[in-house]
Design a protein around this motif. Structure first.
Motif, PDB file in Angstrom:
ATOM      1  N   ASN A   1       0.817  -1.219   0.000  1.00  0.00           N
ATOM      2  CA  ASN A   1       0.000   0.000   0.000  1.00  0.00           C
ATOM      3  C   ASN A   1       0.849   1.267   0.000  1.00  0.00           C
ATOM      4  O   ASN A   1       0.436   2.303  -0.499  1.00  0.00           O
ATOM      5  N   VAL A   2       2.042   1.169   0.576  1.00  0.00           N
ATOM      6  CA  VAL A   2       2.917   2.344   0.600  1.00  0.00           C
ATOM      7  C   VAL A   2       3.266   2.783  -0.823  1.00  0.00           C
ATOM      8  O   VAL A   2       3.456   3.976  -1.092  1.00  0.00           O
ATOM      9  N   VAL A   3       3.309   1.818  -1.745  1.00  0.00           N
ATOM     10  CA  VAL A   3       3.573   2.139  -3.156  1.00  0.00           C
ATOM     11  C   VAL A   3       2.318   2.708  -3.811  1.00  0.00           C
ATOM     12  O   VAL A   3       2.345   3.775  -4.434  1.00  0.00           O
ATOM     13  N   TRP A   4       1.199   1.999  -3.648  1.00  0.00           N
ATOM     14  CA  TRP A   4      -0.033   2.446  -4.330  1.00  0.00           C
ATOM     15  C   TRP A   4      -0.436   3.847  -3.863  1.00  0.00           C
ATOM     16  O   TRP A   4      -0.859   4.669  -4.681  1.00  0.00           O
ATOM     17  N   ASP A   5      -0.318   4.103  -2.568  1.00  0.00           N
ATOM     18  CA  ASP A   5      -0.725   5.411  -2.042  1.00  0.00           C
ATOM     19  C   ASP A   5       0.135   6.518  -2.644  1.00  0.00           C
ATOM     20  O   ASP A   5      -0.371   7.593  -2.996  1.00  0.00           O
ATOM     21  N   ASP A   6       1.425   6.249  -2.765  1.00  0.00           N
ATOM     22  CA  ASP A   6       2.309   7.287  -3.311  1.00  0.00           C
ATOM     23  C   ASP A   6       2.045   7.506  -4.791  1.00  0.00           C
ATOM     24  O   ASP A   6       1.953   8.647  -5.261  1.00  0.00           O
ATOM     25  N   TRP A   7       1.935   6.426  -5.546  1.00  0.00           N
ATOM     26  CA  TRP A   7       1.691   6.573  -6.981  1.00  0.00           C
ATOM     27  C   TRP A   7       0.352   7.257  -7.258  1.00  0.00           C
ATOM     28  O   TRP A   7       0.229   8.031  -8.195  1.00  0.00           O
ATOM     29  N   GLN A   8      -0.651   6.945  -6.436  1.00  0.00           N
ATOM     30  CA  GLN A   8      -1.968   7.543  -6.650  1.00  0.00           C
ATOM     31  C   GLN A   8      -1.901   9.067  -6.533  1.00  0.00           C
ATOM     32  O   GLN A   8      -2.612   9.785  -7.247  1.00  0.00           O
TER      33      GLN A   8
ATOM     34  N   ASN B   1       0.845  10.867  -7.143  1.00  0.00           N
ATOM     35  CA  ASN B   1       2.012  11.386  -7.869  1.00  0.00           C
ATOM     36  C   ASN B   1       1.792  11.257  -9.376  1.00  0.00           C
ATOM     37  O   ASN B   1       1.849  10.150  -9.926  1.00  0.00           O
ATOM     38  N   GLN B   2       1.598  12.375 -10.064  1.00  0.00           N
ATOM     39  CA  GLN B   2       1.354  12.340 -11.508  1.00  0.00           C
ATOM     40  C   GLN B   2       2.608  11.961 -12.296  1.00  0.00           C
ATOM     41  O   GLN B   2       2.514  11.597 -13.472  1.00  0.00           O
ATOM     42  N   ASN B   3       3.773  12.058 -11.686  1.00  0.00           N
ATOM     43  CA  ASN B   3       4.986  11.623 -12.386  1.00  0.00           C
ATOM     44  C   ASN B   3       5.003  10.106 -12.592  1.00  0.00           C
ATOM     45  O   ASN B   3       5.713   9.620 -13.471  1.00  0.00           O
ATOM     46  N   ALA B   4       4.236   9.386 -11.782  1.00  0.00           N
ATOM     47  CA  ALA B   4       4.058   7.942 -12.016  1.00  0.00           C
ATOM     48  C   ALA B   4       2.940   7.786 -13.038  1.00  0.00           C
ATOM     49  O   ALA B   4       1.887   7.205 -12.769  1.00  0.00           O
ATOM     50  N   TYR B   5       3.171   8.271 -14.234  1.00  0.00           N
ATOM     51  CA  TYR B   5       2.112   8.403 -15.251  1.00  0.00           C
ATOM     52  C   TYR B   5       1.519   7.055 -15.655  1.00  0.00           C
ATOM     53  O   TYR B   5       0.363   6.974 -16.045  1.00  0.00           O
ATOM     54  N   TRP B   6       2.290   5.988 -15.562  1.00  0.00           N
ATOM     55  CA  TRP B   6       1.797   4.664 -15.930  1.00  0.00           C
ATOM     56  C   TRP B   6       0.669   4.209 -15.021  1.00  0.00           C
ATOM     57  O   TRP B   6      -0.096   3.332 -15.393  1.00  0.00           O
ATOM     58  N   PHE B   7       0.575   4.796 -13.821  1.00  0.00           N
ATOM     59  CA  PHE B   7      -0.461   4.405 -12.855  1.00  0.00           C
ATOM     60  C   PHE B   7      -1.738   5.217 -13.066  1.00  0.00           C
ATOM     61  O   PHE B   7      -2.750   4.945 -12.444  1.00  0.00           O
ATOM     62  N   HIS B   8      -1.655   6.218 -13.943  1.00  0.00           N
ATOM     63  CA  HIS B   8      -2.792   7.118 -14.143  1.00  0.00           C
ATOM     64  C   HIS B   8      -3.339   7.078 -15.570  1.00  0.00           C
ATOM     65  O   HIS B   8      -4.478   7.437 -15.792  1.00  0.00           O
ATOM     66  N   LYS B   9      -2.491   6.684 -16.536  1.00  0.00           N
ATOM     67  CA  LYS B   9      -2.901   6.725 -17.940  1.00  0.00           C
ATOM     68  C   LYS B   9      -2.554   5.398 -18.623  1.00  0.00           C
ATOM     69  O   LYS B   9      -1.680   4.671 -18.178  1.00  0.00           O
ATOM     70  N   GLY B  10      -3.260   5.180 -19.747  1.00  0.00           N
ATOM     71  CA  GLY B  10      -2.912   4.024 -20.557  1.00  0.00           C
ATOM     72  C   GLY B  10      -3.647   2.768 -20.155  1.00  0.00           C
ATOM     73  O   GLY B  10      -4.408   2.752 -19.174  1.00  0.00           O
TER      74      GLY B  10
END
Length: 488
Positions: free
Chosen positions: A125-132, A134-143
């Motif tokens: 969860n520490v990863v998912w919470d941060d990526w959620q 953080n727009q720089n983790a674009y792969w988690f938001h787009k595509g």
């Protein structure tokens, strides 16, 4: 003129123009400045000011002997013990490797082991919470893989978990540096000290590397020459005062932990993470410095293993230069410059045409029956001259760089004979296989499983010899004149 001759002439002209473009790219690179870390500065830095460092050691089904060789080199690091941590990060279901690491941790007290759980584990969860957030983790938001948490079982996944978990449980008081190496990497004794120096001037540091088993087989000699051409020569010019999109080499590099977190960590869906993360740092204004002291590593000793390794590289290059550049906001000119990093490798394709038609042209010229226009002869002569000069320069660099792993001049000379121009021509034709396979991997969106390069502890002897040599130098530098040096 026969139709066959006409076709051969056209192919010859196309090949020579392609070679000309390649030469111009080579000239572009070698005219870029190299931003080196100056180790003379280490004497000006108090040990209290050394940065804290965490080195991650991602491994998968590795031989215990290979890992022990790496730890022998890490044991020799010249750095205050309270200022670094070395954390091995196997998958938690890789039980033989976990057991080997636990045994090694008793032998090397600086080592700790962090088994990486599956991504369904709540500790992720520490990863998912941060990526959620953080727009720089674009792969988690787009595509097509936005929000997907079932990350592919690769080295990158292990690094992601280890980094975010460690960042959340920071063992130090403030920011720290993140370093990682491969299972077979043997850093020099001043590896961390180079980070202490380099981080005063640059945001990212990359150490070079050299193969220790470069004489073991003919394929090993060829694959080692790849590293000598790229890692030990051309790569340094990517530093370029921050004006050229750079890649990193996937081991022996340093990021500031705060920068890595801010920029989203590692892209989990790349076949290899190195090019994408480097270009993401460059796009966000982070400069690169080069550490010249190399890591000693293995290269594959069989053609099949080397081709497997290179096809992953090629797939990763194509992937990194596709959608990620647009998601990161690269302009067209910046994308063009980023592609220049890959074009020298892609140019091996030209040899499939250039070598056979070149032989044909040479034979016709020798017979006095050449149908080629005169200007094409001048063009090919220019290309040959440039190639000869570049290769000569590469041989000089090879002679100097291989001194670390081949102290004997006879062995270095033997290595140069093994990588003579005709031998290299054959090797560069072989390169078309991983280029084709890597292209297919990219087109099929494959590369989501860690096809590890098999390590065989090939550098057992040379690493111990280097460490012993460093011990002897340390003893000599600290022993008063006339005294007998003490064992370390």
């Amino acid at each position: 003129m026969s139709m066959i001759n006409l076709v051969l002439i056209v192919l010859f002209i196309i090949a020579q123009l392609a070679y000309l473009c390649t030469m111009l790219i080579e000239i572009y690179f070698i005219t870029r400045p190299v931003n080196r870390v100056d180790m003379e500065e280490i004497k000006d830095i108090s040990q209290d000011d050394y940065p804290d460092i965490i080195l991650f050691y991602p491994v998968l089904r590795e031989l215990e002997s290979t890992m022990r060789t790496t730890f022998v080199s890490l044991e020799n690091l010249h750095y205050p013990t309270e200022k670094f941590r070395i954390i091995a990060i196997p998958n938690d279901n890789d039980l033989p490797t976990v057991e080997s690491l636990e045994r090694l941790a008793r032998e090397f007290p600086f080592l700790s082991v962090m088994p990486v759980p599956p991504t369904s584990d709540p500790r992720w969860n520490v990863v998912w919470d941060d990526w959620q957030a953080n727009q720089n983790a674009y792969w988690f938001h787009k595509g097509p893989r936005a929000g997907v948490r079932d990350l592919p079982p690769k080295k990158t996944r292990q690094l992601i978990y280890a980094f975010y978990t460690t960042y959340a449980n920071n063992p130090f008081k403030g920011d720290f540096l993140v370093d990682y190496i491969d299972a077979d990497s043997a850093p020099p004794a001043n590896h961390f000290q180079a980070a202490a120096v380099g981080m005063r001037h640059y945001d990212v540091l990359q150490a070079t590397n050299i193969a220790g088993n470069l004489l073991d087989t003919m394929p090993a000699s060829w694959f080692a020459f790849d590293h000598l051409c790229w890692d030990a020569n051309k790569y340094g010019h990517l530093t370029a005062n921050g004006h050229h999109p750079y890649w990193v080499l996937g081991k022996g590099l340093f990021f500031k932990a705060s920068d890595l977190k801010q920029l989203g960590g590692f892209h989990p869906w790349m076949t290899i993470e190195d090019p994408e993360v480097g270009m993401r740092f460059w796009k966000n204004g982070k400069t690169l410095g080069l550490i010249e002291a190399p890591l000693v590593e293995e290269v594959p000793e069989t053609l099949s293993n080397g081709i497997t390794q290179r096809k992953r590289w090629v797939a990763g290059f194509f992937q990194s230069l596709d959608t990620p550049l647009k998601e990161m906001g690269f302009s067209r000119y910046e994308r063009f410059k980023a592609w220049l990093n890959f074009l020298p490798c892609l140019s091996f394709w030209f040899n499939s045409v250039g070598i056979p038609v070149g032989i044909w042209a040479l034979v016709e010229w020798a017979k006095g029956t050449s149908p080629l226009p005169h200007w094409t002869v001048y063009l090919s002569a220019f290309n040959v001259l440039c190639f000869a000069l570049l290769l000569l320069g590469q041989y000089v660099i090879t002679w100097r760089r291989t001194a670390l792993v081949l102290p004997s001049r006879f062995k270095r000379l033997w290595y140069l004979i093994r990588v003579n121009p005709i031998s290299l021509m054959i090797f560069w034709l072989v390169w078309m296989i991983p280029l084709w396979k890597g292209w297919r991997m990219y087109r099929k969106d494959a590369g989501l499983v860690w096809e590890r390069t098999i390590k065989i502890n090939a550098n057992n002897d040379i690493v111990r010899e280097i460490v012993a040599s460093e011990h002897a130098e340390d003893a000599a530098s600290t022993t008063p004149a006339g005294a007998v040096p003490q064992a370390r």
